[in-house]
Design an enzyme around this catalytic site. Structure first.
Site, short mmCIF file in Angstrom:
data_model
loop_
_atom_site.label_atom_id
_atom_site.label_comp_id
_atom_site.label_asym_id
_atom_site.label_seq_id
_atom_site.Cartn_x
_atom_site.Cartn_y
_atom_site.Cartn_z
N CYS A 96 -2.61 8.78 -38.32
CA CYS A 96 -2.66 7.31 -38.37
C CYS A 96 -3.40 6.71 -37.37
O CYS A 96 -3.08 6.75 -35.90
CB CYS A 96 -0.93 6.88 -38.48
SG CYS A 96 -0.98 5.01 -38.84
N TYR A 154 -7.01 2.86 -41.46
CA TYR A 154 -7.26 1.58 -41.81
C TYR A 154 -8.47 0.89 -40.79
O TYR A 154 -8.89 1.37 -39.80
CB TYR A 154 -6.15 0.52 -41.58
CG TYR A 154 -5.32 0.99 -40.32
CD1 TYR A 154 -5.81 0.27 -39.08
CD2 TYR A 154 -4.31 1.74 -40.24
CE1 TYR A 154 -5.10 0.62 -37.69
CE2 TYR A 154 -3.82 1.93 -39.19
CZ TYR A 154 -4.19 1.32 -37.97
OH TYR A 154 -3.36 1.58 -36.62
N TYR A 192 1.69 -3.76 -42.59
CA TYR A 192 1.66 -2.80 -41.23
C TYR A 192 2.61 -2.05 -41.28
O TYR A 192 3.52 -2.02 -42.11
CB TYR A 192 2.30 -4.22 -40.38
CG TYR A 192 1.24 -5.09 -40.01
CD1 TYR A 192 0.68 -5.04 -39.00
CD2 TYR A 192 1.38 -6.39 -40.90
CE1 TYR A 192 -0.56 -6.11 -38.77
CE2 TYR A 192 0.14 -7.26 -40.41
CZ TYR A 192 -0.28 -6.96 -39.51
OH TYR A 192 -1.23 -8.04 -39.42
N SER A 193 2.10 -1.05 -40.74
CA SER A 193 3.23 0.49 -40.69
C SER A 193 4.54 0.01 -39.84
O SER A 193 4.51 -0.75 -39.01
CB SER A 193 2.51 1.65 -39.98
OG SER A 193 1.45 1.94 -40.64
N GLU A 252 -3.12 8.07 -43.05
CA GLU A 252 -3.21 6.65 -43.14
C GLU A 252 -4.19 5.95 -42.15
O GLU A 252 -3.57 5.96 -41.14
CB GLU A 252 -1.65 6.43 -43.02
CG GLU A 252 -1.36 5.05 -43.76
CD GLU A 252 0.09 4.73 -43.78
OE1 GLU A 252 0.74 4.18 -43.11
OE2 GLU A 252 0.71 5.28 -45.01
#
Length: 296
Positions: free
Chosen positions: A254, A296, A79-80, A294
């Protein structure tokens, strides 16, 4: 921002899956408004080891309790980090996450289900123990330039590292002189995570902080389609292109995988108008450490 010496001392993988750090839930609260589709929470975890240090842009691993369908311990989920290096406690002894509860319907049974780790995290209560690994990542850190201008592009919980970026630069770094422009895409107004913080920063820092929202289920493009983050960016195409020509501009993306394609679809014609090839120019930006993704 991140001094050279400090960047060389970036901590990674201090704790691993076979020997995680045992922290506790300190605080947890909802980030979404009434009637929002789904649940997203801000979760603050304690870091009992003072050697566990992190920088904005890194990630933390969480190991949910129990075993998988093969009887093996669960692997960490990354997790960021949504807090600055000083944590929400101001002393660097906590780490914060933005976690959306993953809910689904089983295709075979038709029964509702919840993601193993997101379900565990969003069910946490203060005092509950959490197995933590990391910190992870060196590629999404802030630049060293105190005059850097940042273009931040987020969807959903992709706002997490940008909360850390903005908070650190504006509230904790007295030497930072640059500007920040955030594009934030969400489905509804009720899912504008950290909306209060963003609006407060906009009011306090004036032209040094711009934020443009793309609310896909409530806003439309001029041709009547849903407003996604790339559509909002397209409204400022020439200005964005001009910013990207400046050597002190750094772009960070992101959010959900695939959002890069939409952004590229906006940037490619802008590059073409300037007589350049976007893919080549983007490679140059990445090589210069000025374009970061980044997803996901």
């Amino acid at each position: 921002m991140v001094a050279s010496a400090e960047k060389r001392e970036v901590v990674v993988n201090l704790y691993r899956p076979n020997a995680p750090l045992i922290g506790q839930c300190v605080e947890t609260y909802s980030l979404v408004g009434e009637g929002a589709p789904g649940l997203t929470k801000h979760i603050v975890l304690s870091l009992p080891d003072p050697n566990y240090r992190y920088l904005e842009g890194q990630s933390v691993g969480i190991i949910p309790p129990g075993v998988d369908d093969k009887g093996n311990p669960h692997k960490p989920r990354l997790y960021s980090i949504a807090s600055t290096r000083y944590g929400d406690d101001g002393e660097g002894r906590t780490v914060s996450l933005s976690v959306k509860r993953a809910e689904y319907v089983d295709k075979e049974t038709g029964q509702p289900g919840v993601g193993v780790c997101s379900g565990f995290l969003t069910d946490l209560k203060p005092g509950d123990e959490v197995m933590i690994t990391g910190p992870s990542g060196k590629t999404f850190l802030l630049p060293e330039d105190e005059n850097a201008n940042l273009i931040l592009i987020a969807t959903g919980t992709g706002i997490a590292p940008f909360r850390a970026f903005i908070k650190h630069l504006f509230e904790e770094d007295p030497n930072y002189q640059g500007k920040i422009w955030l594009f934030f895409g969400v489905p509804t107004t009720s899912t504008l995570l950290y909306h209060g913080d963003l609006e407060a920063w906009k009011a306090q820092y004036g032209d040094r902080f711009r934020v443009d929202y793309a609310i896909s289920r409530e806003q439309q493009t001029p041709d009547g389609k849903k407003m996604y983050v790339q559509n909002r960016m397209a409204e400022y195409g020439p200005e964005l292109w001009e910013m990207l020509q400046q050597p002190n501009t750094y772009t960070y993306i992101c959010g959900l995988k695939g959002m890069e394609d939409g952004i590229n679809s906006v940037m490619a014609p802008l590059a073409e108008q300037a007589g350049q090839d976007w893919s080549k120019f983007q490679k140059e930006l990445k090589k210069a450490n000025r374009w970061h993704e980044e997803t996901y």
